[in-house]
Design a protein around this motif. Sequence first.
Motif, PDB file in Angstrom:
ATOM      1  N   ASP A   1     -21.630  50.629  20.821  1.00 20.31           N
ATOM      2  CA  ASP A   1     -22.386  50.580  19.634  1.00 20.31           C
ATOM      3  C   ASP A   1     -22.376  49.572  18.999  1.00 20.31           C
ATOM      4  OD1 ASP A   1     -22.811  51.812  16.930  1.00 20.31           O
ATOM      5  OD2 ASP A   1     -21.170  53.512  17.748  1.00 20.31           O
ATOM      6  N   VAL A   2     -23.995  49.347  17.985  1.00 21.01           N
ATOM      7  CA  VAL A   2     -24.106  47.979  17.146  1.00 21.01           C
ATOM      8  C   VAL A   2     -22.750  48.087  16.171  1.00 21.01           C
ATOM      9  CG1 VAL A   2     -25.456  47.375  18.074  1.00 21.01           C
ATOM     10  CG2 VAL A   2     -26.007  48.589  15.891  1.00 21.01           C
ATOM     11  N   THR A   3     -22.321  49.397  15.857  1.00 22.20           N
ATOM     12  CA  THR A   3     -21.649  49.688  14.427  1.00 22.20           C
ATOM     13  C   THR A   3     -20.304  49.905  14.825  1.00 22.20           C
ATOM     14  OG1 THR A   3     -22.069  51.973  14.680  1.00 22.20           O
ATOM     15  CG2 THR A   3     -24.056  51.236  13.410  1.00 22.20           C
ATOM     16  N   ASP A   4     -20.060  49.738  16.180  1.00 22.97           N
ATOM     17  CA  ASP A   4     -18.287  49.706  15.998  1.00 22.97           C
ATOM     18  C   ASP A   4     -18.152  48.199  16.778  1.00 22.97           C
ATOM     19  OD1 ASP A   4     -15.749  49.977  17.392  1.00 22.97           O
ATOM     20  OD2 ASP A   4     -16.701  51.519  18.784  1.00 22.97           O
ATOM     21  N   LYS A   5     -17.458  47.374  15.795  1.00 27.80           N
ATOM     22  CA  LYS A   5     -17.094  46.102  16.374  1.00 27.80           C
ATOM     23  C   LYS A   5     -16.431  46.042  17.632  1.00 27.80           C
ATOM     24  CE  LYS A   5     -14.932  41.466  14.276  1.00 27.80           C
ATOM     25  NZ  LYS A   5     -14.230  41.098  13.592  1.00 27.80           N
TER      26      LYS A   5
ATOM     27  N   VAL B   1     -27.487  51.148  11.058  1.00 27.67           N
ATOM     28  CA  VAL B   1     -27.796  51.080  12.630  1.00 27.67           C
ATOM     29  C   VAL B   1     -28.638  49.357  12.143  1.00 27.67           C
ATOM     30  CG1 VAL B   1     -28.686  50.855  14.749  1.00 27.67           C
ATOM     31  CG2 VAL B   1     -26.955  52.712  14.046  1.00 27.67           C
ATOM     32  N   ASN B   2     -29.533  49.376  11.263  1.00 29.46           N
ATOM     33  CA  ASN B   2     -30.728  48.988  12.159  1.00 29.46           C
ATOM     34  C   ASN B   2     -30.299  47.484  11.595  1.00 29.46           C
ATOM     35  OD1 ASN B   2     -32.020  50.957  13.158  1.00 29.46           O
ATOM     36  ND2 ASN B   2     -33.589  51.036  11.320  1.00 29.46           N
TER      37      ASN B   2
ATOM     38  N   VAL C   1     -26.813  44.691  13.226  1.00 32.88           N
ATOM     39  CA  VAL C   1     -27.168  43.429  13.432  1.00 32.88           C
ATOM     40  C   VAL C   1     -26.986  42.185  12.910  1.00 32.88           C
ATOM     41  CG1 VAL C   1     -29.630  41.836  12.494  1.00 32.88           C
ATOM     42  CG2 VAL C   1     -30.174  44.161  13.838  1.00 32.88           C
ATOM     43  N   LYS C   2     -26.543  42.835  11.418  1.00 33.07           N
ATOM     44  CA  LYS C   2     -25.284  41.656  10.813  1.00 33.07           C
ATOM     45  C   LYS C   2     -24.172  42.572  11.569  1.00 33.07           C
ATOM     46  CE  LYS C   2     -22.790  41.519   6.245  1.00 33.07           C
ATOM     47  NZ  LYS C   2     -21.627  41.381   7.430  1.00 33.07           N
ATOM     48  N   GLN C   3     -23.620  43.220  11.910  1.00 31.59           N
ATOM     49  CA  GLN C   3     -22.202  42.356  13.140  1.00 31.59           C
ATOM     50  C   GLN C   3     -22.611  41.467  14.516  1.00 31.59           C
ATOM     51  OE1 GLN C   3     -18.576  45.213  13.061  1.00 31.59           O
ATOM     52  NE2 GLN C   3     -19.698  46.842  14.085  1.00 31.59           N
ATOM     53  N   CYS C   4     -23.911  42.281  15.241  1.00 29.44           N
ATOM     54  CA  CYS C   4     -24.202  41.369  16.235  1.00 29.44           C
ATOM     55  C   CYS C   4     -24.574  40.118  15.523  1.00 29.44           C
ATOM     56  CB  CYS C   4     -25.200  41.695  16.887  1.00 29.44           C
ATOM     57  SG  CYS C   4     -24.842  43.352  17.875  1.00 29.44           S
ATOM     58  N   CYS C   5     -25.344  39.876  14.788  1.00 34.32           N
ATOM     59  CA  CYS C   5     -25.269  38.342  15.038  1.00 34.32           C
ATOM     60  C   CYS C   5     -24.099  37.565  13.815  1.00 34.32           C
ATOM     61  CB  CYS C   5     -25.783  37.850  13.313  1.00 34.32           C
ATOM     62  SG  CYS C   5     -27.887  38.585  13.360  1.00 34.32           S
ATOM     63  N   GLU C   6     -22.924  38.176  13.647  1.00 31.63           N
ATOM     64  CA  GLU C   6     -21.871  37.341  12.967  1.00 31.63           C
ATOM     65  C   GLU C   6     -20.978  37.813  13.890  1.00 31.63           C
ATOM     66  OE1 GLU C   6     -20.521  39.437   9.668  1.00 31.63           O
ATOM     67  OE2 GLU C   6     -22.082  38.402   8.088  1.00 31.63           O
ATOM     68  N   LEU C   7     -20.545  38.803  15.035  1.00 31.77           N
ATOM     69  CA  LEU C   7     -19.788  39.086  16.072  1.00 31.77           C
ATOM     70  C   LEU C   7     -19.620  38.034  17.248  1.00 31.77           C
ATOM     71  CD1 LEU C   7     -16.407  39.666  17.271  1.00 31.77           C
ATOM     72  CD2 LEU C   7     -18.355  41.780  18.314  1.00 31.77           C
ATOM     73  N   PHE C   8     -21.305  38.073  17.581  1.00 39.08           N
ATOM     74  CA  PHE C   8     -21.699  37.122  18.949  1.00 39.08           C
ATOM     75  C   PHE C   8     -22.054  35.982  18.104  1.00 39.08           C
ATOM     76  CE2 PHE C   8     -23.041  41.642  20.245  1.00 39.08           C
ATOM     77  CZ  PHE C   8     -21.909  41.544  21.173  1.00 39.08           C
ATOM     78  N   GLY C   9     -22.972  35.234  16.855  1.00 36.09           N
ATOM     79  CA  GLY C   9     -22.889  34.086  17.252  1.00 36.09           C
ATOM     80  C   GLY C   9     -21.969  33.047  16.832  1.00 36.09           C
ATOM     81  N   LEU C  10     -21.000  33.009  16.019  1.00 37.97           N
ATOM     82  CA  LEU C  10     -19.412  32.609  15.649  1.00 37.97           C
ATOM     83  C   LEU C  10     -19.125  32.043  17.404  1.00 37.97           C
ATOM     84  CD1 LEU C  10     -17.708  34.161  12.690  1.00 37.97           C
ATOM     85  CD2 LEU C  10     -19.411  32.780  12.947  1.00 37.97           C
ATOM     86  N   SER C  11     -19.537  33.052  18.352  1.00 36.53           N
ATOM     87  CA  SER C  11     -18.966  32.843  19.416  1.00 36.53           C
ATOM     88  C   SER C  11     -20.317  31.886  20.057  1.00 36.53           C
ATOM     89  CB  SER C  11     -19.108  33.531  20.654  1.00 36.53           C
ATOM     90  OG  SER C  11     -17.833  34.449  20.071  1.00 36.53           O
TER      91      SER C  11
END
Length: 220
Positions: free
Chosen positions: A40-44, A83-84, A88-98
Amino acid sequence: MQESDKVVFVTGGSGLLGSRFIKSLSLDYSVYNLDLPDFDVTDKQSLTRAIELYGVPYGLVNCAAIDFPPGSEDVDFMKVMAVNVGGVKQCCELFGLSMEAQGDGAIINIASIYGMVSPDQRIYRDFLKPVSYGASKAAVINMTKYYATLYHNVRVNCVSLGGVSNNQDAEFVKKYCERVPMGRMARKDEYNGLIRFLLSDGASYMTGSNVVADGGYTAL
């Protein structure tokens, strides 16, 4: 690292476009669908589990999005944003930082022509297209530019896509296509090449771009 060894995450990969992106990208990458109910993109926490299971991705396609029919935006506006935009913010930050720490990567955010221009309400029959979807996609375009300037090792681009043919009402299709210089809606697989390009070395000097693929809709 060979292309086939590179991990790519596609959020919302069970949807109309996401499923086709996965099929296309799987020819060259190790692709994983991050979609409900497991992710779930809203669930870190669930997104963190994806890294634990599959490793740090090379590529991320943020395709997860929701829309609601007209008349419900007063109730569902914040759900769409959660969601939209929030996803996107959460995915860009969590995955992006990695990915940034890994030293390489590419993020593609799926936006829309409605993030650039307002819907033409005349092509919709008996209702108004809600504000929520377009507002959320406009935010995605801006966030793309933000994260492109934040990261140095990760390319962040977005694509603003036009309408896709999917058994819509014939009157709607006729009115929509009259506004498109190419005279038709996109085929369901017609955006695959664009996604593949933005993940490839061919786009190695592209970041912060909003690539428009709409048959000319926004050129008018």
